[in-house]
Design an enzyme around this catalytic site. Structure first.
Site, short mmCIF file in Angstrom:
data_model
loop_
_atom_site.label_atom_id
_atom_site.label_comp_id
_atom_site.label_asym_id
_atom_site.label_seq_id
_atom_site.Cartn_x
_atom_site.Cartn_y
_atom_site.Cartn_z
N GLU A 41 36.93 33.35 42.78
CA GLU A 41 37.71 34.56 42.52
C GLU A 41 37.75 34.85 41.03
O GLU A 41 37.91 33.95 40.20
CB GLU A 41 39.13 34.35 43.04
CG GLU A 41 40.02 35.56 42.87
CD GLU A 41 41.40 35.33 43.45
OE1 GLU A 41 41.90 36.26 44.12
OE2 GLU A 41 41.99 34.27 43.24
N GLU B 154 46.91 29.36 47.45
CA GLU B 154 47.17 29.50 46.02
C GLU B 154 48.58 29.06 45.65
O GLU B 154 48.85 28.75 44.50
CB GLU B 154 46.92 30.92 45.55
CG GLU B 154 47.93 31.93 46.05
CD GLU B 154 47.61 33.34 45.59
OE1 GLU B 154 48.34 33.85 44.72
OE2 GLU B 154 46.66 33.93 46.11
N HIS C 220 41.36 29.97 43.68
CA HIS C 220 42.22 31.06 43.20
C HIS C 220 42.27 31.08 41.67
O HIS C 220 42.64 30.09 41.04
CB HIS C 220 43.63 30.89 43.76
CG HIS C 220 44.60 31.85 43.17
ND1 HIS C 220 45.47 31.49 42.17
CD2 HIS C 220 44.82 33.16 43.43
CE1 HIS C 220 46.21 32.54 41.85
NE2 HIS C 220 45.83 33.57 42.60
N GLU D 32 44.42 37.59 52.92
CA GLU D 32 44.94 36.51 52.07
C GLU D 32 46.47 36.51 52.06
O GLU D 32 47.09 37.55 51.88
CB GLU D 32 44.41 36.69 50.65
CG GLU D 32 44.85 35.63 49.68
CD GLU D 32 44.23 35.81 48.30
OE1 GLU D 32 44.78 35.24 47.34
OE2 GLU D 32 43.21 36.51 48.18
#
Length: 179
Positions: free
Chosen positions: A132, A62, A112, A36
Site C-alpha cells: 500500500e 492495520e 498497511h 477493508e
C-alpha cells in the site's frame, strides 16, 4: 475509472456487520477488489460474519498490534487479506512472524502504509499481494530522506546496493523537523 483499474474500498471501521454486508452488495456492482476494515477491528466475529456473507475479499489488520491479535483475527476467520503495519506492531521481526502466520493459513499479505519499509519486507514475503502507498506518507518520506527508490513501469524496488533499508535521513530535515 474504467475496467482495467482495481478499486479497493476502505470503510475505516465505519459499519455494523449488517450495514457492511449491505454496502458490500452495493459495491459488488463495481467489481471491488477488497473491502477493508468494514467493521470495528476488535469485532472479529463481526468481521467473520461479513466475510462469510459477501463475495468481496475482506482486508484488515492495520489496527492489530501483536502476533497474538493477528492469531485471533486469522484463526477467527475475520479476513481474507492480512494487513500488518510494521510501525504499529513492534518492528520488522514481529511483522515477518505475522506474514509467515498468514502464509500458513494461505492468506495474502498487503502491508498497511510505511511503503519504504514494507518494500523491503515484501521482497521476503511469498504471499505478498501488494504494498500500500499512501500519498501523504510518501510526501513525508520525500521530505526526510536524501533519496527514495523510483517507480519504473508501475513497479517499485528497493535500492539493491545499500545496507539495511537503504534509506538515508536528510540531516537538514532532521534538524528542521526535530521536536
Amino acid at each position: 475509472v474504467g475496467d482495467d483499474v482495481a478499486v479497493y474500498v476502505d470503510a475505516n471501521n465505519a459499519y455494523y456487520p449488517k450495514q457492511a454486508i449491505y454496502m458490500a452488495q452495493e459495491f459488488g456492482r463495481y467489481q471491488v477488489g477488497w473491502f477493508e476494515e468494514p467493521v470495528l477491528a476488535d469485532d472479529i466475529s463481526g468481521l467473520a460474519e461479513v466475510r462469510r456473507a459477501i463475495d468481496i475479499p475482506v482486508a484488515g489488520g492495520e489496527n492489530e498490534y501483536t502476533k497474538y491479535g493477528f492469531k485471533a483475527l486469522i484463526s477467527g476467520g475475520g479476513v481474507d487479506i492480512v494487513q500488518p503495519d510494521v510501525a504499529r506492531m513492534g518492528g520488522i521481526t514481529e511483522w515477518l512472524k505475522v506474514a509467515h502466520m498468514a502464509h500458513a493459513f494461505d492468506l495474502p499479505v498487503a502491508p498497511h502504509a510505511m511503503e519504504q519499509v514494507h518494500l523491503h519486507l515484501a521482497c521476503a514475503t511469498p504471499n505478498l499481494k501488494l504494498v500500500e502507498s499512501l500519498d501523504f506518507l510518501a510526501e513525508t518520506d520525500r521530505l526526510v530522506y536524501v533519496e527514495l527508490p523510483q517507480q519504473k513501469d508501475g513497479m517499485l524496488s528497493p535500492f539493491p546496493d545499500r545496507p539495511g533499508l537503504g534509506l538515508e535521513l536528510d540531516p537538514y530535515a532532521v534538524e528542521k523537523w526535530a521536536v
